[in-house]
Design an enzyme around this catalytic site. Sequence first.
Site, PDB file in Angstrom:
ATOM      1  CE1 TYR A   1      -3.743   2.425   1.004  1.00 39.12           C
ATOM      2  CE2 TYR A   1      -1.919   3.599   2.056  1.00 39.12           C
ATOM      3  CZ  TYR A   1      -3.116   3.578   1.549  1.00 39.12           C
ATOM      4  OH  TYR A   1      -3.831   4.777   1.614  1.00 39.12           O
TER       5      TYR A   1
ATOM      6  CD  GLU B   1      -5.708   4.710  -1.389  1.00 39.33           C
ATOM      7  OE1 GLU B   1      -5.750   5.131  -0.268  1.00 39.33           O
ATOM      8  OE2 GLU B   1      -6.583   3.975  -1.936  1.00 39.33           O
TER       9      GLU B   1
END
Lengths: 374, 287
Positions: free
Chosen positions: A101, A186
């Site tokens: 992530y 992101e």
Amino acid sequence: MKCFEYMGKEFFAKFGIPVPKGRMVLTPEDAEKVAVEIGKPCVIKSQVLSGKRGKAGGIKFADTPAEAKVAADAILGMTVQGHKVERILVEEKLKIEGELYVAITIDGAARAPVVITSAKGGMDIEEQAEEDIVKVNLDVFLGLQPFQAKELARRIGLKGNLAKGFADIVQKMYKMMVEKDAELVEINPLVISGDSVIAADSKLTIDDSALYRQKDIPYVDEEKTEMEKMAHEAGVGCFVELGGDIAIMANGAGITMATLDTVQLYGGAPANFMDAGGGTGVDGTAKAIEILLAQKPNVVFVNIFGGITRCDDVANALAQVIKKVGMPVPFVVRMVGTNQEEGLRVLKEVGIEAFRDMAPAAKKAVELAKGGAA
Amino acid sequence: MAILVNADSKVMIQGITGKQGTFHLKQMQAFGTQVVAGVAPGKGGGIHEGVPLYDTVYEACKNHQIDAAVLFIPAPFCKDAALEAIESGVKVIVVVTEHIPVHDEMIIVNRGKQKGATIIGPNTFGMASWKCKLGIMPNIAFSPGPVGVVARSGTLTYEIVGSLTNIGIGQTSVVGLGGDKCPGSSFVQMLKMFEADPDTKAVVLIGEIGGNAEEEASEYIKTMSKPVVAYLAGKSAPPGKRMGHAGAIIERGKGTYEGKVKALTAAGAKVATFPHEVRDLIKEHLK
């Protein structure tokens, strides 16, 4: 403004961030074509802004171009979390050996960008344990230096080419964030595939206040309801639908929130948040009032503390609407501030006795709404 | 006395000749503000509503003592104008403009901090002390007295300050931090100044959902000797919806109304349920 996954990935590609081979298409036929170009098993992903597309059946795999066409046909037109799928992304299916992530966003409390990364990608960051998350605030004048990117890679346990690839990506993400005026960039998951890291998904949010200088980004308004789109087109500063039966307009975000709260504390249900903003003039305000009525509420409650907003403008706008469509539901108006005498006079002419204080006006609006519903 | 500025402060307006600039210049003058210089590129040497004009901030600062600047500048040009004031050494800078890109905002705010300038805003009504108003707050709302007010939102401040004024409770200073995600100043900075100001006897804090500014403030309120009364907007707001202000959004379960009330109450502040209750709670404290 939130961007679709494919838009984010198009920018990733432009900034040199590795993405799976593929393209956004609008028809099953084009999906088949792209699958032929890719020449490998594919994934077909619905392009909607909500998460959890997989669970809703919005993501399918296909081993052949013919299968890709069938999958595309099934996904196009389906509804994912209330959004109709109009676009799909057809991409090569990655060999996934690990998921990371990584995100860069703006930390309001620190008045600075922050990089957030974790070795455990794939799931939502808020579902992750605090000790798995690495957070580093950046200096707005220094940006993200190469040494910081390398240190981030080390802290999530990457080595060799993977560390190098990760550090390269996170620096490019920062560059993209600044150049595209993003509030959020992101990648989740950032997929480990062999010796390289690839952005398997994208989340990109552009600062609404900077859209004027980001002209190459198409406008996305999927998150807005039909009524919210109408308000946006009419130039209403901010409008959010809330589902109750008391339509509310006030001027200024703080007082609008306080009006909603007060109505709710008295037992009423606000239909919407509408900050009519300052200095909109008579016609703009009249349009805003028509949008309030279009929600078919039981009561319209207008709460004005005139500063930049002039009471006479709001009163004339109300009079204009009432002369045009009458008063289909009761109007409750509270009005004080700039040019209030003229405002109150105009309201009296159309039969509205305005309140001076907010609390009794809110109480009255709630009473009338309850009477109207019974 | 007051915080940041007072009746003696000398004020410069950037963007003084525009429609907004001109209107609010007159309002500020009517309030008693000493506006000593205006900046309007290309109009240097002229006079506007009795105020001498300069092409650049640097030039204005060379010719006058400037204690504070107010910017009436369109959002795309605000970064440059604010940096110009910061680099020229102005110590109090009010940025009224809304919709400034957040990346510009971060540069303004962080540069201000480096150079020791207090940035009020962006996206604010500004601030007012007795006979010195910087910004766009309606003159009638303010009256001089013992209460310090610090807020995140504009009209709601007028509402609450107006209700204090109506029952004869005046203010030392009223400060609007602004509704953006990266405001230049914090509750804590302003609370510290109010705590140190001998004329301020009680403080009103007007907050809203989103961010952690109120929680941060709570930590400081614990140490304050003066009473604090708070009102928070956004109790009824659903998560994930931005309520007009960039900062007013409940994200990932953080910045909720309940969390803020809990923090403030634990710190000893009284939290009013309705805006009109602030007045009554303050009255109690001033007895």
